[in-house]
Structures are given as structure tokens and as C-alpha cells.
Scaffold this motif. Sequence first.
Motif, mmCIF file in Angstrom:
data_model
loop_
_atom_site.group_PDB
_atom_site.id
_atom_site.type_symbol
_atom_site.label_atom_id
_atom_site.label_comp_id
_atom_site.label_asym_id
_atom_site.label_seq_id
_atom_site.Cartn_x
_atom_site.Cartn_y
_atom_site.Cartn_z
ATOM 1 N N THR A 116 0.812 -1.222 0.000
ATOM 2 C CA THR A 116 0.000 0.000 0.000
ATOM 3 C C THR A 116 0.840 1.263 0.000
ATOM 4 O OG1 THR A 116 -0.141 -0.025 2.421
ATOM 5 C CG2 THR A 116 -1.912 -1.123 1.216
ATOM 6 N N ARG A 117 2.139 1.142 0.234
ATOM 7 C CA ARG A 117 2.963 2.340 0.393
ATOM 8 C C ARG A 117 4.009 2.566 -0.690
ATOM 9 N NH1 ARG A 117 1.309 0.888 5.341
ATOM 10 N NH2 ARG A 117 0.739 2.526 6.796
ATOM 11 N N ILE A 118 4.318 1.573 -1.488
ATOM 12 C CA ILE A 118 5.343 1.778 -2.505
ATOM 13 C C ILE A 118 4.697 2.017 -3.864
ATOM 14 C CG2 ILE A 118 7.077 0.443 -1.261
ATOM 15 C CD1 ILE A 118 6.639 -1.831 -3.203
ATOM 16 N N SER A 119 5.405 2.735 -4.700
ATOM 17 C CA SER A 119 4.882 3.064 -6.028
ATOM 18 C C SER A 119 4.940 1.839 -6.938
ATOM 19 C CB SER A 119 5.697 4.196 -6.635
ATOM 20 O OG SER A 119 7.008 3.745 -6.931
ATOM 21 N N ASP A 120 4.244 1.941 -8.072
ATOM 22 C CA ASP A 120 4.264 0.841 -9.035
ATOM 23 C C ASP A 120 5.673 0.608 -9.585
ATOM 24 O OD1 ASP A 120 1.568 0.333 -8.738
ATOM 25 O OD2 ASP A 120 0.977 1.630 -10.414
ATOM 26 N N THR A 121 6.427 1.667 -9.777
ATOM 27 C CA THR A 121 7.798 1.537 -10.273
ATOM 28 C C THR A 121 8.670 0.821 -9.248
ATOM 29 O OG1 THR A 121 7.535 3.583 -11.521
ATOM 30 C CG2 THR A 121 9.790 2.808 -11.134
ATOM 31 N N ALA A 122 8.557 1.214 -7.985
ATOM 32 C CA ALA A 122 9.340 0.553 -6.930
ATOM 33 C C ALA A 122 8.925 -0.906 -6.798
ATOM 34 C CB ALA A 122 9.155 1.280 -5.605
ATOM 35 N N ARG A 123 7.640 -1.189 -6.922
ATOM 36 C CA ARG A 123 7.159 -2.572 -6.837
ATOM 37 C C ARG A 123 7.753 -3.404 -7.971
ATOM 38 N NH1 ARG A 123 1.563 -2.040 -6.709
ATOM 39 N NH2 ARG A 123 1.796 -1.617 -4.501
#
Length: 118
Positions: A85-92
Motif C-alpha cells: 500500500t505504500r510503494i509506487s508501481d515503479t518501486a514494486r
Amino acid sequence: MGRSPGSGVAPGTGTRTHPAAKAFARYLGLTALNPTTALYFAALTTAQGATLRTGPAGAAFLLGVGAASLLWQQSLVVLGSLAGTRISDTARAWTFRLGYGLVAAYALKIAFPLPALG
């Protein structure tokens, strides 16, 4: 009157789903089927065979293993839901790439061990 995707109601059924229970069951099943976990557990019980001969010692060992496994599963679920819920799609996407890369590197290390020096 439609429901939002995160409402917890299965589409077209009107019944509530339990995503947390499904996530826990999935992680529990994956751990139970994980050959590394099974081998580690077998190695521990083999190495500790002499001390686990009595009923109370064996029961305490099994209870401890079960409690540790449950704690591990709960930690994975909580950390996964917090990170999700806290990381961006790019970071994921990068964490997926890193994770898959580490698994691939570990597989290659097992498949092609380095020669012994000396």
C-alpha cells in the motif's frame, strides 16, 4: 448499485470474501510445500533425535516450530500488505525484478558450484 473493488464482496454473489484469510492460506501452503523448509525441518529433527526422544521434548519442539512458522507467516502478510500500500508501481516492479534476480542467482549457484580453491 455497484460495489467498489475493495469492498470485500464477491462480484455477483453478494457474499463477503476474506482476502486476509486467503493471503494467509496461500503463504501457509507455500511454506508447507517449500522443499527447503521441509529439508531444514528434517535436518533439525535428525540432528536433535537423541534429545527429542521423550514425549514432552518432542511436543515442545513441534509447538515451537508451529509457533515460529505462524509468526513468520503473519510477519510476511503484515509486511507485504504494508509495503503493497505504500510503494509506487515503479518501486514494486523493481522489487520484483530484484527478488527474481536473487532467486535466479541462487539457482545458478546451486546448479554450477564454484570449484574448490587449493
